[in-house]
Design an enzyme around this catalytic site. Structure first.
Site, PDB file in Angstrom:
ATOM      1  N   GLY A  46       0.833  -1.205   0.000  1.00  0.00           N
ATOM      2  CA  GLY A  46       0.000   0.000   0.000  1.00  0.00           C
ATOM      3  C   GLY A  46       0.857   1.239   0.000  1.00  0.00           C
ATOM      4  N   GLN A  51       2.913  10.028   1.189  1.00  0.00           N
ATOM      5  CA  GLN A  51       4.211   9.341   1.207  1.00  0.00           C
ATOM      6  C   GLN A  51       5.077   9.693   0.004  1.00  0.00           C
ATOM      7  OE1 GLN A  51       2.374   5.323   2.105  1.00  0.00           O
ATOM      8  NE2 GLN A  51       4.309   5.168   3.216  1.00  0.00           N
ATOM      9  N   CYS A  93       6.040  -0.010   7.134  1.00  0.00           N
ATOM     10  CA  CYS A  93       5.582   1.091   6.294  1.00  0.00           C
ATOM     11  C   CYS A  93       6.759   1.507   5.417  1.00  0.00           C
ATOM     12  CB  CYS A  93       5.154   2.246   7.207  1.00  0.00           C
ATOM     13  SG  CYS A  93       4.632   3.740   6.345  1.00  0.00           S
ATOM     14  N   LEU A  94       6.485   1.821   4.155  1.00  0.00           N
ATOM     15  CA  LEU A  94       7.583   2.216   3.256  1.00  0.00           C
ATOM     16  C   LEU A  94       8.291   3.472   3.756  1.00  0.00           C
ATOM     17  CD1 LEU A  94       6.055   1.505  -0.280  1.00  0.00           C
ATOM     18  CD2 LEU A  94       7.692   0.110   0.999  1.00  0.00           C
ATOM     19  N   HIS A 137      -4.364   1.330   7.719  1.00  0.00           N
ATOM     20  CA  HIS A 137      -3.020   1.919   7.708  1.00  0.00           C
ATOM     21  C   HIS A 137      -2.934   3.073   6.689  1.00  0.00           C
ATOM     22  CE1 HIS A 137       1.559   1.316   7.797  1.00  0.00           C
ATOM     23  NE2 HIS A 137       1.363   2.173   6.809  1.00  0.00           N
ATOM     24  N   GLU A 138      -3.437   2.813   5.484  1.00  0.00           N
ATOM     25  CA  GLU A 138      -3.336   3.833   4.422  1.00  0.00           C
ATOM     26  C   GLU A 138      -4.281   5.001   4.705  1.00  0.00           C
ATOM     27  OE1 GLU A 138      -0.826   3.587   2.674  1.00  0.00           O
ATOM     28  OE2 GLU A 138      -0.436   1.474   3.045  1.00  0.00           O
ATOM     29  N   HIS A 141      -2.772   7.528   6.944  1.00  0.00           N
ATOM     30  CA  HIS A 141      -1.790   8.434   6.337  1.00  0.00           C
ATOM     31  C   HIS A 141      -2.460   9.739   5.878  1.00  0.00           C
ATOM     32  CE1 HIS A 141       2.087   6.466   6.190  1.00  0.00           C
ATOM     33  NE2 HIS A 141       1.581   5.350   5.698  1.00  0.00           N
TER      34      HIS A 141
END
Ligand code: ZN
Length: 198
Positions: A46, A51, A93-94, A137-138, A141
């Site tokens: 994701g 991000q 997480c990226l 999670h997304e 953000h």
């Protein structure tokens, strides 16, 4: 399109709430394509627009695995319209390279959003599935919330961040949802009892 640089924990755009998309324009479609390219390039499941430094309410997810065909899902102006249950989710997480920790999540969510063509859809993800956890999670953000804010054990999270040379945990950002915490504690207790009886 293009692979973008992923914003790392500590940079301001990750903490800024994102703005609604007024029209699914070509510009937004290009952004979505860049997000998918970036997510696939990083082997992520994701990615949210903040991000890559764009504070707009868009995220992408692909939970396909192994030999399954790619299944990109696009969420524009998402709203979580129902949530229930509780589960423990081991997340990364990226924007937090290599750092993983256990966080509190709802087990089931229902989300309403626009797709890449501006069409409205409703999707239900259940049973603490990767999709259910990834949506939460997304979505976070877009609110400037990060997975570590939901840490089950703040000391463990602090250790992990330190280990991977990331900025420290922002303790004032920790989210307290008493009902969810209570359900998680019950889950943990049941787990311990199961282990003792094994
Ligand atoms: Zn993330």
């Amino acid at each position: 399109m293009a692979i973008k640089k992923v914003v790392k924990y500590g940079e301001a755009s990750l903490r800024q709430p994102s703005k609604e998309v007024h029209k699914v324009s070509q510009k937004i479609k290009n952004l979505v394509q860049d997000m998918l390219d970036t997510m696939y390039a990083q082997n992520g499941v994701g990615l949210a627009a903040p991000q890559i430094g764009e504070n707009v309410r868009v995220f992408v997810i692909d939970v396909s695995t192994g030999n399954e065909p790619l299944n990109p899902m696009v969420f524009i102006n998402p709203k979580i319209i129902k949530k229930s249950g509780a589960c423990i989710s081991h997340e990364g997480c990226l924007s937090f390279p290599e750092a993983y920790t256990d966080v509190k999540r709802y087990e089931n969510v229902m989300v309403k959003a626009l797709d890449n063509n501006g069409r409205s859809f409703v999707l239900e993800a259940k049973d603490g599935s990767l999709l259910a956890r990834c949506i939460q999670h997304e979505f976070d953000h877009l609110e400037g919330v990060l997975f570590v804010d939901h840490s089950i054990n703040r000391f463990e999270a602090e250790e992990v961040l330190k280990k991977y040379n990331l900025p420290p945990l922002q303790v004032e950002k920790l989210i307290d949802e008493p009902e969810l915490t209570e359900k998680i504690n019950e889950l943990k207790k049941a787990q311990v009892e199961k282990e003792q009886n094994a």
